[in-house]
Scaffold this active site. Structure first.
Site, PDB file in Angstrom:
ATOM      1  N   ALA A 241      52.415  40.129  31.398  1.00 24.14           N
ATOM      2  CA  ALA A 241      51.468  39.619  30.953  1.00 24.14           C
ATOM      3  C   ALA A 241      51.509  40.214  29.452  1.00 24.14           C
ATOM      4  CB  ALA A 241      50.020  39.798  31.529  1.00 24.14           C
ATOM      5  N   VAL A 242      50.299  39.836  28.707  1.00 27.55           N
ATOM      6  CA  VAL A 242      50.483  40.154  27.219  1.00 27.55           C
ATOM      7  C   VAL A 242      50.477  41.711  26.989  1.00 27.55           C
ATOM      8  CG1 VAL A 242      49.028  40.033  25.168  1.00 27.55           C
ATOM      9  CG2 VAL A 242      49.056  37.983  26.545  1.00 27.55           C
TER      10      VAL A 242
ATOM     11  N   ASN B 284      58.904  40.849  36.101  1.00 26.94           N
ATOM     12  CA  ASN B 284      57.952  40.275  36.381  1.00 26.94           C
ATOM     13  C   ASN B 284      58.181  39.317  37.721  1.00 26.94           C
ATOM     14  OD1 ASN B 284      55.096  39.614  35.056  1.00 26.94           O
ATOM     15  ND2 ASN B 284      55.670  37.652  35.904  1.00 26.94           N
ATOM     16  N   ARG B 285      56.908  39.563  38.652  1.00 24.24           N
ATOM     17  CA  ARG B 285      56.962  38.688  39.786  1.00 24.24           C
ATOM     18  C   ARG B 285      57.132  37.211  39.677  1.00 24.24           C
ATOM     19  NH1 ARG B 285      51.611  38.554  43.406  1.00 24.24           N
ATOM     20  NH2 ARG B 285      51.255  37.354  41.574  1.00 24.24           N
ATOM     21  N   SER B 286      56.797  36.758  38.685  1.00 21.07           N
ATOM     22  CA  SER B 286      57.217  35.346  38.473  1.00 21.07           C
ATOM     23  C   SER B 286      58.338  35.295  37.349  1.00 21.07           C
ATOM     24  CB  SER B 286      56.143  34.512  38.118  1.00 21.07           C
ATOM     25  OG  SER B 286      55.370  35.032  37.003  1.00 21.07           O
TER      26      SER B 286
ATOM     27  N   VAL C  40      50.335  45.988  35.549  1.00 20.85           N
ATOM     28  CA  VAL C  40      49.354  44.822  36.311  1.00 20.85           C
ATOM     29  C   VAL C  40      48.046  44.873  36.587  1.00 20.85           C
ATOM     30  CG1 VAL C  40      51.465  44.100  37.505  1.00 20.85           C
ATOM     31  CG2 VAL C  40      50.101  45.803  38.538  1.00 20.85           C
TER      32      VAL C  40
ATOM     33  N   SER D 227      45.070  52.901  25.644  1.00 22.65           N
ATOM     34  CA  SER D 227      44.044  52.206  24.871  1.00 22.65           C
ATOM     35  C   SER D 227      44.164  51.638  23.691  1.00 22.65           C
ATOM     36  CB  SER D 227      42.843  53.319  24.837  1.00 22.65           C
ATOM     37  OG  SER D 227      41.879  52.584  23.966  1.00 22.65           O
TER      38      SER D 227
ATOM     39  N   GLY E 142      44.108  47.942  23.350  1.00 19.71           N
ATOM     40  CA  GLY E 142      44.557  46.435  23.586  1.00 19.71           C
ATOM     41  C   GLY E 142      45.718  45.996  23.352  1.00 19.71           C
TER      42      GLY E 142
ATOM     43  N   LYS F  55      40.766  58.381  30.406  1.00 14.70           N
ATOM     44  CA  LYS F  55      40.473  56.977  30.042  1.00 14.70           C
ATOM     45  C   LYS F  55      39.242  56.282  30.239  1.00 14.70           C
ATOM     46  CE  LYS F  55      42.022  52.767  28.143  1.00 14.70           C
ATOM     47  NZ  LYS F  55      40.837  51.906  28.542  1.00 14.70           N
TER      48      LYS F  55
ATOM     49  N   HIS G 156      36.743  57.411  28.046  1.00 15.49           N
ATOM     50  CA  HIS G 156      37.081  56.750  26.617  1.00 15.49           C
ATOM     51  C   HIS G 156      36.266  55.551  26.682  1.00 15.49           C
ATOM     52  CE1 HIS G 156      38.859  53.522  24.584  1.00 15.49           C
ATOM     53  NE2 HIS G 156      39.111  54.464  23.607  1.00 15.49           N
ATOM     54  N   ASN G 157      36.300  54.843  27.847  1.00 16.58           N
ATOM     55  CA  ASN G 157      35.554  53.492  28.007  1.00 16.58           C
ATOM     56  C   ASN G 157      33.989  53.746  27.949  1.00 16.58           C
ATOM     57  OD1 ASN G 157      38.314  52.687  28.007  1.00 16.58           O
ATOM     58  ND2 ASN G 157      38.099  50.811  29.402  1.00 16.58           N
TER      59      ASN G 157
ATOM     60  N   GLU H 142      33.190  54.144  24.515  1.00 17.85           N
ATOM     61  CA  GLU H 142      33.319  52.672  23.758  1.00 17.85           C
ATOM     62  C   GLU H 142      32.014  52.013  23.837  1.00 17.85           C
ATOM     63  OE1 GLU H 142      37.121  50.959  24.792  1.00 17.85           O
ATOM     64  OE2 GLU H 142      36.002  49.205  25.423  1.00 17.85           O
TER      65      GLU H 142
END
Ligand code: 6PG
Length: 485
Positions: free
Chosen positions: A14-15, A36-38, A77, A131, A133, A187, A190-191, A194
């Site tokens: 994914a992205v 990737n699974r697909s 994932v 971290s 994004g 992490k 960290h969030n 945030e």
């Protein structure tokens, strides 16, 4: 079957996964296997980025065969059952010495469990916070790997090729945080920080908007100005961008057409839940989590709308002075939020047996991550000066910073309360600061109450021992053993 040519592999495109794979492939010395699974996602990524030289796999067998030993694969994932499914596919094909990295926002308790289940096979399992994004994944995240020191000998150099670089000294924002779940724990904190940082900024915006009548665009200019000083940070920078944004449909400021109901994927709540278990007061982070929950209580908010209280029309006498007060209150409250976050890291490390270097954590947060900020250098300096610092807020730099801001801080909390404007993070941070520095706390009365109804006993200030008053008898005091219930 493909040749074992890839020194690193990514599962989940994914992205975030695609961007991380592209980042890895763009660095000297990396050959990146992708799966990737697909398979459509894999084909799209390979087609769109021929320059990456990806080794594409359309099955787990192909993917594992394309990895040179020690095979190293990063799972990107959605945290949860999806991660377990990928882990079991890799564990069944990997050999001792190989490394499975979970780069999702997994709960560190799951990471500890997974590492415990996998390590007897000789395969390393590394929970890693990533971290920054999608942009960070592509151009340089802050990376917080846990797992064994042995796995970091292979994984660390690879992660250093893609991590963000601190502007001050070019150091890669990655370090071996500690064993098993330490990376995902840090992490998580960290969030949590945030969340607190975002809530404090939102309260500062709300107070200035309501107290001065300035427009979002004018407040954007104020944040941009603040971003040239001690508040310099990614979150302040993007806040100015969000406040400047105009909605194409209505021509109104975008912030005025966004529904005021905040979402959360859960890491902030985990931070508070674990802080409660660890006995660490993270009031600023907790208020930030609760503020998001309150904002989404639509039915309650509609029913409460008619409750009596100040309802607008508040205008501060001196806008510039108030704005400066808010700036100082924001900085002081931010110091408290980070101080509380590092307290939780210290308590977590002690509870779970991790040797977490607080200074290193501050250093790898200086770039790439969402809470990156100039003042993380001051935190790193404070822990370098005194690695056993009992609380960040008592370090000379922060003590002086808060001392200089606390009068403004108090004026802002008072003004918010009198104007009926909710500022829970500002107010709870000030209450925490006053609680921490108080010579005597009303906890003495709480102990008396507990002893009255539950015989939970208490200690005295004037002599050692554990005591109980015979409340239902002659109210004499007896020396006893600590209450067991
Ligand atoms: C990061 C972010 C990221 C976070 C999402 C969702 O460090 O890149 O913290 O990991 O999970 O931004 O956060 P919410 O909990 O606010 O949905």
């Amino acid at each position: 079957m493909p040749e074992a040519v890839a020194n690193i592999g990514v599962v989940g495109l994914a992205v975030m996964g695609s961007n991380l794979a592209r980042n890895l492939a763009s660095r000297e010395g990396n050959t990146v296997a992708v799966f990737n699974r697909s398979p459509e996602r894999t084909r799209t990524l390979v087609t769109e980025h021929p320059e990456a030289g990806f080794v594409a796999a359309e099955s787990y067998d192909e993917f594992v065969a394309s990895l040179a030993t020690p095979r190293t694969a990063i799972i990107m994932v959605q945290a949860g059952r999806g991660t377990d499914a990928v882990i079991s596919e890799l564990v069944s094909r990997f050999e001792p010495g190989d490394i499975i990295v979970d780069g999702g926002n997994a709960n560190f308790h799951d990471t500890i469990r997974r590492e415990g289940e996998i390590s007897p096979t000789g395969i390393h399992f590394v929970g890693t916070g990533i971290s920054g994004g999608e942009e960070g994944a592509l151009n340089g995240p802050s990376i917080m790997p846990g797992g064994t020191a042995e796995s970091y000998e292979t994984l660390g150099p690879i992660l250093e090729t893609i991590a963000a670089r601190a502007p001050e000294d070019g150091a890669p924002c990655v370090t071996h945080v500690g064993t098993d779940g330490a990376g995902h724990f840090v992490k998580m904190v960290h969030n949590g920080i945030e969340y607190a940082d975002m809530q404090l900024i939102a309260e500062a915006y709300d107070l200035i908007r309501q107290g001065t009548g300035k427009s979002p665009a004018e407040i954007a200019d104020i944040f941009a100005e603040w971003n040239t000083g001690e508040l310099e940070s990614y979150l302040i920078e993007i806040t100015a961008e969000v406040l400047r944004q105009v909605d194409a449909d209505t021509g109104a400021p975008l912030v005025d057409v966004i529904l005021d109901s905040a979402g959360a994927k859960g890491t902030g709540a985990w931070t508070v839940q674990n802080a409660l278990d660890l006995g660490v007061p993270v009031s600023g982070i907790a208020e930030a989590v609760f503020a998001r929950s309150l904002s989404s209580q639509r039915a309650q908010r509609e029913a409460a709308a008619s409750l009596p209280g100040p309802d607008g029309g508040w205008v501060v006498a001196d806008a510039d002075a108030f704005i400066e007060d808010v700036r100082q209150a924001l900085y002081a409250s931010k110091i408290i939020a980070y101080s509380q976050g590092f307290d939780e890291i210290i308590a977590g490390a002690a509870q779970f047996g991790w040797d977490v270097k607080k200074g290193d954590i501050a250093r790898i947060w200086r770039a790439g991550c969402i809470i990156r900020a100039r003042f993380l250098n001051r935190i790193a300096d404070a822990y370098a000066e005194d690695p056993e610092l009992v609380a960040l807020v008592v370090a000379p730099y922060f003590r002086d910073a808060v001392a200089g801001a606390q009068q403004a801080w108090r004026r802002v909390v008072v003004a918010a309360a009198q104007a009926g404007i909710p500022a829970p993070a500002f107010a709870s941070s000030l209450a925490y600061y006053d609680g921490l520095r108080a010579e005597r706390l009303p906890a003495a009365l709480v102990q008396g109450q507990r002893d009255f109804f539950g015989a939970h006993t208490y200690q005295r200030v004037d002599k050692p021992g554990v005591f109980h008053t015979l409340w239902s008898g002659d109210r004499s005091e007896i020396e006893t053993t600590p209450s067991s219930h």
